[in-house]
Design a protein around this motif. Sequence first.
Motif, short mmCIF file in Angstrom:
data_model
loop_
_atom_site.label_atom_id
_atom_site.label_comp_id
_atom_site.label_asym_id
_atom_site.label_seq_id
_atom_site.Cartn_x
_atom_site.Cartn_y
_atom_site.Cartn_z
N PHE A 90 21.06 45.14 -41.25
CA PHE A 90 21.62 45.98 -40.20
C PHE A 90 20.83 45.82 -38.90
N VAL A 91 19.51 45.72 -39.03
CA VAL A 91 18.66 45.53 -37.85
C VAL A 91 18.92 44.15 -37.23
N ALA A 92 19.02 43.12 -38.09
CA ALA A 92 19.30 41.78 -37.60
C ALA A 92 20.66 41.73 -36.91
N SER A 93 21.63 42.47 -37.43
CA SER A 93 22.95 42.51 -36.80
C SER A 93 22.87 43.09 -35.40
N ARG A 94 22.10 44.16 -35.26
CA ARG A 94 21.94 44.78 -33.94
C ARG A 94 21.29 43.81 -32.96
N LEU A 95 20.28 43.06 -33.40
CA LEU A 95 19.62 42.09 -32.52
C LEU A 95 20.58 40.99 -32.11
N ALA A 96 21.39 40.51 -33.06
CA ALA A 96 22.36 39.47 -32.73
C ALA A 96 23.44 39.99 -31.80
N LEU A 97 23.85 41.25 -31.98
CA LEU A 97 24.90 41.82 -31.14
C LEU A 97 24.42 42.10 -29.72
N ASP A 98 23.12 42.10 -29.52
CA ASP A 98 22.60 42.21 -28.15
C ASP A 98 22.92 40.96 -27.34
N GLU A 99 23.25 39.85 -28.01
CA GLU A 99 23.49 38.59 -27.31
C GLU A 99 24.88 38.02 -27.54
N LEU A 100 25.57 38.50 -28.60
CA LEU A 100 26.87 37.95 -28.95
C LEU A 100 27.91 39.06 -29.08
N PRO A 101 29.17 38.78 -28.74
CA PRO A 101 30.22 39.76 -29.00
C PRO A 101 30.46 39.90 -30.49
N PRO A 102 31.01 41.03 -30.95
CA PRO A 102 31.18 41.28 -32.38
C PRO A 102 31.97 40.20 -33.12
N THR A 103 33.06 39.73 -32.53
CA THR A 103 33.87 38.73 -33.23
C THR A 103 33.11 37.42 -33.41
N LEU A 104 32.41 36.99 -32.37
CA LEU A 104 31.67 35.73 -32.47
C LEU A 104 30.51 35.86 -33.44
N MET A 105 29.81 36.99 -33.39
CA MET A 105 28.69 37.19 -34.32
C MET A 105 29.17 37.17 -35.77
N THR A 106 30.29 37.84 -36.04
CA THR A 106 30.80 37.89 -37.41
C THR A 106 31.31 36.52 -37.84
N THR A 107 31.90 35.77 -36.92
CA THR A 107 32.36 34.40 -37.22
C THR A 107 31.18 33.52 -37.62
N LEU A 108 30.11 33.58 -36.85
CA LEU A 108 28.92 32.78 -37.16
C LEU A 108 28.32 33.18 -38.49
N ARG A 109 28.32 34.47 -38.77
CA ARG A 109 27.79 34.96 -40.04
C ARG A 109 28.45 34.27 -41.21
N PHE A 110 29.78 34.23 -41.20
CA PHE A 110 30.51 33.66 -42.33
C PHE A 110 30.56 32.14 -42.28
N ALA A 111 30.52 31.57 -41.09
CA ALA A 111 30.49 30.11 -40.99
C ALA A 111 29.20 29.56 -41.63
N ILE A 112 28.09 30.23 -41.38
CA ILE A 112 26.82 29.82 -41.98
C ILE A 112 26.84 30.02 -43.48
N ALA A 113 27.35 31.18 -43.91
CA ALA A 113 27.38 31.48 -45.35
C ALA A 113 28.37 30.61 -46.10
N ALA A 114 29.32 29.97 -45.38
CA ALA A 114 30.33 29.13 -46.02
C ALA A 114 29.88 27.69 -46.18
N VAL A 115 28.72 27.33 -45.67
CA VAL A 115 28.23 25.95 -45.77
C VAL A 115 28.20 25.43 -47.22
N PRO A 116 27.83 26.26 -48.23
CA PRO A 116 27.84 25.75 -49.61
C PRO A 116 29.20 25.25 -50.09
N CYS A 117 30.29 25.60 -49.39
CA CYS A 117 31.62 25.11 -49.79
C CYS A 117 31.69 23.59 -49.73
#
Length: 291
Positions: free
Chosen positions: A20-47
């Motif tokens: 939750f803290v990391a999310s707040r730090l990332a949201l200081d620099e990124l809009p919510p949609t872009l931050m959430t997109t990057l979150r799942f794009a990174i987590a989807a690499v094992p695919c």
Amino acid sequence: MKPADIFLAVLVAVIWGLGFVASRLALDELPPTLMTTLRFAIAAVPCLFVRKPDVSWPLLIAISATLFLGQFLAQAFGIAHGVPVGLASVIVQSQALFTVAFAVVAFGEVPTRAQIIGIGIAAVGLLMICGTVGYDFSVGAFAVLMISPVVFAIGNLLLRRARDVPMFDLFAWLCLASAVPLSALTLMTDGAQPAWHALLNMSPTGVASILAIGAVSTSIAYWLWGRLLRDHTAAQVVPFALLVPFVGAAASSIAFGERFGPLRLAGMITVVCGIAIMLLSKRPPAVPAAA
């Protein structure tokens, strides 16, 4: 549970709380949609290395849209629009309340007396928190954040239908199923040029935060949690999730100086106590069918 498994359960709770803290730090620099997109794009690499589990596309998309996309996008919008991180971590864990309630409708599961008491106590806590809305964040931000535990609960119930599949593979493909529509949403709402500009101008703190959210909090932590649920009963594992709001609130207090007024603090504690009663209550043993 073995000591090693207890350690893993605590570790996952700590990772999610710090997330939750990391999310707040990332949201200081990124809009919510872009931050959430990057979150799942990174987590989807094992695919790239694991095959799609034996789960139908409609079910995969439904689980992804609720358990991941809806839950975390609502979280991101709520935090980005002023909901304190510690409070957000408590509200999200109220998914236990909605999961039990929805299970009554979907599966006819009758809650125990202790679970009913826990639901009532948690509901009172949420009402106490509602009484503090409008002072340091808007009613709209709170309403959007409340979407998170509701869709989280729906995702929990849908996840029951994905049985006997490798958890790591499943969560990786769930992330992919979230990243694709979120990418399109980001392009529509933020625009390609602003999104690219935000990515190029991220600070080292922002980059570290988004990597921690995607690779650690989403990919690794959910995989570990899935393994624990596979090897142990839910009653043994799920109560460790009660540590998440305490870690989130403590970390937010240290990182951002977050403070809670008496009514809000009392509401947060009441919600956690209600959830604890629900999670720690024992179900009566099933009565065997007559021959």
